[in-house]
Design an enzyme around this catalytic site. Structure first.
Site, PDB file in Angstrom:
ATOM      1  N   ASP A  35     -12.517  37.968  14.906  1.00 49.21           N
ATOM      2  CA  ASP A  35     -12.286  38.632  16.179  1.00 49.21           C
ATOM      3  C   ASP A  35     -11.080  38.041  16.903  1.00 49.21           C
ATOM      4  OD1 ASP A  35     -12.752  40.416  18.199  1.00 49.21           O
ATOM      5  OD2 ASP A  35     -14.331  39.237  19.150  1.00 49.21           O
ATOM      6  N   ASN A  83     -16.040  50.441  14.768  1.00 42.88           N
ATOM      7  CA  ASN A  83     -14.584  50.373  14.862  1.00 42.88           C
ATOM      8  C   ASN A  83     -13.905  51.733  14.710  1.00 42.88           C
ATOM      9  OD1 ASN A  83     -14.297  47.096  13.267  1.00 42.88           O
ATOM     10  ND2 ASN A  83     -14.428  47.637  15.431  1.00 42.88           N
TER      11      ASN A  83
END
Length: 254
Positions: A35, A83
């Site tokens: 991330d 996503n």
């Protein structure tokens, strides 16, 4: 959470340098939530895709470093089922980079790393699905390390998929409801046959699982850091491993 930009196949990976000693006790399975790539680029005034490229380089270095120091299972969150909500140009860039990675994955096969892809492949391009299958088949008998890549993966989606398979067996009379155990569920997950996560690492300052391996992380030790993924190097991984080695894992006991 995205992968891929790699050097040409015959190039040698850079040597990882670390000032922190590797502990004697290593986890059997380390999970990584990669991330902070986009934020890394934004902080430097660059488009988000450059952060994904740098994050991919770091993935390459750390995955090979895990192989070097003897971690038997390393899993990486490449692209989640959520996503797809991102801008289409960013999704396209990530998938193109993932294709580049798949085409340049011989460096893992050369090191006897078994490659495993988990998640729902049905939404991926045919060329991606075909290459993923080829890599899995080519590395099926390798035992030096399992490299597990989660692509179009979601923990809830995985459990739902497992429940559907179990329900079908019950409907077909293969399995009685009272025969369903935790092991039954584990055997129908994408990670069937792999050990649960011992250490889950998430850089970037976020303090959540984000739907990653939620069944497999039931007893994982969590390690969170404010460092963004492209800057999470071997030295910082060793710090996380040292922290893990000093924790007491009782699994509900005393």
């Amino acid at each position: 959470m995205a992968l891929p930009f790699f050097k040409k196949k015959n190039s040698q990976p850079p040597q990882a340098e670390s000032r922190v000693l590797i502990p004697e006790t290593l986890p059997q399975h380390v999970g990584f939530i990669m991330d902070g790539n986009g934020r890394w680029a934004t902080k430097r005034g660059m488009p988000r895709r450059f952060g994904h490229r740098e994050g991919a380089k770091n993935f390459r270095d750390l995955s090979l470093y895990c192989r070097e120091i003897g971690i038997p299972n390393a899993s990486f969150y490449v692209f989640s089922t959520e996503n797809w909500k991102r801008p289409q140009d960013e999704i396209d860039a990530i998938m193109d980079l993932f294709w580049d990675y798949l085409c340049d994955a011989d460096q893992y096969l050369d090191r006897c790393v078994r490659m495993i892809f988990i998640g729902d492949r049905s939404r991926l391009q045919d060329r991606l699905q075909k290459r993923m299958q080829e890599l899995e088949e080519s590395s099926r008998d390798f035992e030096k390390m399992n490299l597990i890549l989660a692509i179009n993966y979601g923990g809830r989606d995985e459990i739902c998929h497992a429940a559907q398979q179990i329900a079908q067996k019950a409907q077909d009379g293969i399995l009685r409801p009272d025969e369903i155990t935790e092991q039954t569920i584990a055997d129908h997950l994408y990670t069937a046959g792999l050990p649960d996560v011992d250490l889950l690492i998430r850089p970037s300052g976020e303090l959540r699982l984000s739907n990653y391996l939620i069944w497999q992380c039931a007893y994982a030790e969590y390690y969170f850091t404010d460092v963004l993924w492209p800057d999470f190097n071997a030295d910082k991984l060793n710090t996380a491993l040292a922290d893990f080695a000093n924790r007491g894992r009782r699994f509900g006991g005393i």
